[in-house]
Design an enzyme around this catalytic site. Structure first.
Site, mmCIF file in Angstrom:
data_model
loop_
_atom_site.group_PDB
_atom_site.id
_atom_site.type_symbol
_atom_site.label_atom_id
_atom_site.label_comp_id
_atom_site.label_asym_id
_atom_site.label_seq_id
_atom_site.Cartn_x
_atom_site.Cartn_y
_atom_site.Cartn_z
ATOM 1 N N HIS A 1 -20.376 5.432 -1.102
ATOM 2 C CA HIS A 1 -20.553 4.038 -0.686
ATOM 3 C C HIS A 1 -22.047 3.690 -0.764
ATOM 4 O O HIS A 1 -22.884 4.482 -0.330
ATOM 5 C CB HIS A 1 -20.031 3.846 0.743
ATOM 6 N N GLU B 1 -26.919 7.597 -5.938
ATOM 7 C CA GLU B 1 -25.469 7.876 -5.892
ATOM 8 C C GLU B 1 -25.119 8.964 -6.897
ATOM 9 O O GLU B 1 -24.395 9.917 -6.592
ATOM 10 C CB GLU B 1 -24.650 6.613 -6.214
ATOM 11 N N LEU C 1 -11.746 2.077 6.600
ATOM 12 C CA LEU C 1 -12.617 1.648 5.508
ATOM 13 C C LEU C 1 -14.009 2.272 5.629
ATOM 14 O O LEU C 1 -14.683 2.091 6.648
ATOM 15 C CB LEU C 1 -12.729 0.115 5.523
ATOM 16 N N ARG D 1 0.804 -1.217 0.000
ATOM 17 C CA ARG D 1 0.000 0.000 0.000
ATOM 18 C C ARG D 1 0.846 1.280 0.000
ATOM 19 O O ARG D 1 0.598 2.197 -0.775
ATOM 20 C CB ARG D 1 -0.949 -0.012 1.197
ATOM 21 N N ARG E 1 -9.751 0.265 -3.161
ATOM 22 C CA ARG E 1 -8.528 0.072 -2.391
ATOM 23 C C ARG E 1 -8.534 1.049 -1.224
ATOM 24 O O ARG E 1 -8.957 2.192 -1.374
ATOM 25 C CB ARG E 1 -7.310 0.404 -3.250
HETATM 26 C C1 GAR Z 1 -20.791 2.153 -6.601
HETATM 27 O O1 GAR Z 1 -21.980 1.532 -6.226
HETATM 28 C C2 GAR Z 1 -20.050 2.682 -5.380
HETATM 29 O O2 GAR Z 1 -20.914 3.189 -4.397
HETATM 30 C C3 GAR Z 1 -19.339 1.436 -4.901
HETATM 31 O O3 GAR Z 1 -18.883 0.831 -6.074
HETATM 32 C C4 GAR Z 1 -19.787 1.132 -7.147
HETATM 33 C C5 GAR Z 1 -18.996 1.689 -8.307
HETATM 34 O O4 GAR Z 1 -19.817 1.885 -9.414
HETATM 35 N N1 GAR Z 1 -18.274 1.750 -3.995
HETATM 36 C C6 GAR Z 1 -17.976 1.030 -2.913
HETATM 37 O O5 GAR Z 1 -18.550 0.008 -2.622
HETATM 38 C C7 GAR Z 1 -16.844 1.603 -2.050
HETATM 39 N N2 GAR Z 1 -16.749 0.892 -0.816
HETATM 40 P P1 GAR Z 1 -19.347 2.790 -10.621
HETATM 41 O O6 GAR Z 1 -17.935 2.282 -10.991
HETATM 42 O O7 GAR Z 1 -20.329 2.516 -11.708
HETATM 43 O O8 GAR Z 1 -19.321 4.223 -10.170
#
Ligand code: GAR
Length: 199
Positions: free
Chosen positions: A108, A173, A143, A64, A90
């Site tokens: 998230h 989102e 996290l 990391r 990550r």
């Molecule tokens: C989204 O749902 C975001 O909230 C999630 O990954 C997806 C990405 O979608 N993120 C997480 O889970 C972070 N812990 P996208 O690539 O279409 O934006």
């Protein structure tokens, strides 16, 4: 004009929503760079098609701290004001967080602190909650933690599958991430402990 960095690992639909809002003038910023830890990320391909700076910095097998040093060096080239994690899967090191104090956002797909980590929508269905949603928060070294800027609630329906629930959360989102970026860029907020006070 403020300069954004988008970090992503996959599909990139949140990135596309942000880019669309910039294009229609509802976010006053530019995307300085889209960076991915995965070469094959669809989001990176879309960034290239849009003529944006698109950088692949593969993370496989790297520790990391070393990886994040490379990430910091790359981002410095683009003098970014705000780092937006958009499906960036990550954890960031403390040194990365220190480089951009209160300048990193994440989205998230749950109402944090419920269901952090992977497959938040699956976790919500498995737990049997009746309401879930999504959260935009400042990023710290833990996290899916850090002070919360905005949340949107999404009801869980009896007939929901992971796909149908994820799709309704994703629509929220796309809405709240741009709204959160506008707030941070406007400076119309303050952070008191864990609370983000708007206005
Ligand atoms: C989204 O749902 C975001 O909230 C999630 O990954 C997806 C990405 O979608 N993120 C997480 O889970 C972070 N812990 P996208 O690539 O279409 O934006």
């Amino acid at each position: 004009m403020k300069r954004l960095a988008i970090l992503l690992s996959g599909r990139g639909s949140n990135f596309e929503a942000i880019a669309a809002n910039i294009a229609r003038g509802s976010i006053d910023a530019s995307i300085a760079v889209v960076l991915s830890n995965r070469r094959d990320a669809r989001g990176l391909q879309i960034a290239r098609e849009r003529g944006l700076n698109a950088v692949a910095l593969p993370s496989k097998g790297m520790d990391r701290e070393a990886y994040d040093r490379g990430l910091i060096a790359e981002l410095r080239k683009y003098s970014v004001d705000l780092v937006c994690l958009a499906g960036y899967m990550r954890l960031l090191s403390a040194s990365f967080i220190r480089e951009f104090p209160n300048r990193i956002l994440n989205i998230h797909p749950s109402l944090l602190p419920a269901f952090p980590g992977l497959d938040a929508q699956h976790q919500a269905l498995a737990y049997g909650v009746k309401v879930t949603g999504c959260t935009v928060h400042f990023v710290d070294e833990y996290l899916d933690a850090g002070p919360i800027l905005l949340q949107a609630a999404v009801p869980v329906l009896d007939q929901d599958t992971e796909e149908t629930l994820s799709a309704r959360i994703l629509a929220e989102e796309h809405r709240i991430y741009s709204e959160a970026i506008r707030i941070v860029l406007s400076g119309q907020y303050r952070i008191e402990g864990r609370r983000v006070i708007l206005g």
